[in-house]
Motif scaffolding. Structure first.
Motif, mmCIF file in Angstrom:
data_model
loop_
_atom_site.group_PDB
_atom_site.id
_atom_site.type_symbol
_atom_site.label_atom_id
_atom_site.label_comp_id
_atom_site.label_asym_id
_atom_site.label_seq_id
_atom_site.Cartn_x
_atom_site.Cartn_y
_atom_site.Cartn_z
ATOM 1 N N UNK A 49 39.435 33.546 36.779
ATOM 2 C CA UNK A 49 38.509 33.484 37.916
ATOM 3 C C UNK A 49 38.432 32.061 38.471
ATOM 4 N N UNK A 50 38.501 31.061 37.575
ATOM 5 C CA UNK A 50 38.450 29.651 38.017
ATOM 6 C C UNK A 50 39.556 29.293 38.986
ATOM 7 N N UNK A 51 40.704 29.927 38.819
ATOM 8 C CA UNK A 51 41.888 29.477 39.571
ATOM 9 C C UNK A 51 42.321 30.422 40.673
ATOM 10 N N UNK A 52 41.595 31.509 40.841
ATOM 11 C CA UNK A 52 42.017 32.431 41.899
ATOM 12 C C UNK A 52 41.723 31.824 43.255
ATOM 13 N N UNK A 53 42.649 32.070 44.178
ATOM 14 C CA UNK A 53 42.461 31.534 45.522
ATOM 15 C C UNK A 53 41.228 32.156 46.145
#
Lengths: 232, 232
Positions: free
Chosen positions: B222-226
């Protein structure tokens, strides 16, 4: 071998190591000493096997250990309690012992004991199922350990270690009742790669198989002991 | 690192690898994909952990695996049964994946799937507690596994792996009743080296701890999703 090292350099490294290993073996042969290179994954039970072996054989054989670890002397200190010479080698960032490091260990052994009177030097390698198999250190026999907790497929996935082993100890067999593991399948997988190796299932905890291992050790040592020079 | 490679060459190798790893990570970042590098000794349970993880999360996340093994596609074939893209990389005599090998895997992934739609790429490294910790492959997080069967001392003896782990899974905790092992001592030894790592004791067999691991995975992804681009 690290593939990032180019092939020619890799071959030269192994070639230089092999020369060093042959030099170490010549030292051992001159002393009439047998040398084992004991190798496995981390935690397969090398140190406890050595503890049991030293306890069983130290009254009948003159033993010494060269103990390789990346860092710490935890294992060396365990074995020193047996009252035999234990040379600790910290490999730093290196994932295996090489011939040059063991040469340093041999010279330390010469300082602290009568090397001529030794029967067996046990080299305990860094816990790693890959690289130690490629870097000889001057041993007469390669001893590989595979714990039953590691799974039946490991010989197929790490073939170099299992192809080159003279003796394979399948360790921690007391845990078999609690695992989904088939000892016969381990044998079968090893035999695909290595028809000659002696395979001994053992448990350092229960003692199962250890008598067979000690006998194998005795035979290896007897083969290489210098003939007694006749006095007449 | 092999100490037989001289220090300068070693530094150059690691430097070149780091550049390749940064390049791989830029690919993943451009796709909005998280990448984990999953590492441990042989037989600590990496593949069964991935099986459980794929089963649990494949309906909510788009997953792919890059599977490193010296030889065979045994593990890759196990994971392909999950119906997700699995790229097998055989490292040959190399004891770890490096950035260049994983770059090849990334390009294969681009051929066989819509890489832009992926959420998480799980890289399963060669079973080795030493070298994989030094060769980044472009991951966002390093996942280390330590089986309770390996012993409490392993973090102290193989510190690089445990210093660099973002998440440590202590595996096979269902076997604790049959071992002389103290889970608190493992925690303590890891904490000496790495105060930040998330430590999760798990058993793939009993399922203990897996829910916590899956939540950790979800948070990382979730931290890295665009961010979703607004349509107006």
């Amino acid at each position: 071998m690290h593939q990032t090292v180019d092939a020619a350099l890799g071959i030269n490294l192994l070639h230089a190591n092999q020369e060093g290993a042959d030099h170490n073996r010549a030292h051992f042969d001159a002393w009439g000493v047998t040398c084992f290179n004991v190798m496995s994954s981390p935690g397969a039970g090398k140190t406890v096997l050595l503890e049991r072996t030293l306890t069983a054989l130290k009254d009948e054989l003159n033993l010494a250990v060269i103990e390789g670890d990346m860092t710490t002397e935890l294992d060396a200190d365990r074995l020193r309690k047996q009252g035999i010479p234990v040379i600790a080698i910290n490999t730093g960032r290196s994932c295996h012992l090489d011939a040059q490091m063991v040469a340093g260990g041999i010279h330390q052994l010469e300082q602290c004991t009568d090397s001529q009177s030794l029967d067996l030097v046990l080299v305990e390698n860094v816990g790693n199922l890959v690289c130690p198999a490629e870097f000889e250190v001057g041993e007469h026999a390669k001893i590989a350990l595979l714990s039953v907790t590691e799974g039946e497929d490991k010989p197929l996935k790490y073939p170099v270690m299992f192809q080159s082993a003279d003796c394979l100890l399948v360790t921690k067999i007391d845990l078999i009742p609690y695992l989904e593991i088939n000892l016969e399948q381990i044998h079968y997988n090893v035999r695909q790669l290595n028809p000659q190796a002696t395979i001994i299932p053992v448990s350092a905890r229960s003692g199962a198989g250890l008598a067979q291992w000690f006998d194998w050790v005795r035979q290896q040592v007897a083969q290489r002991q210098r003939p007694v020079v006749s006095s007449h």
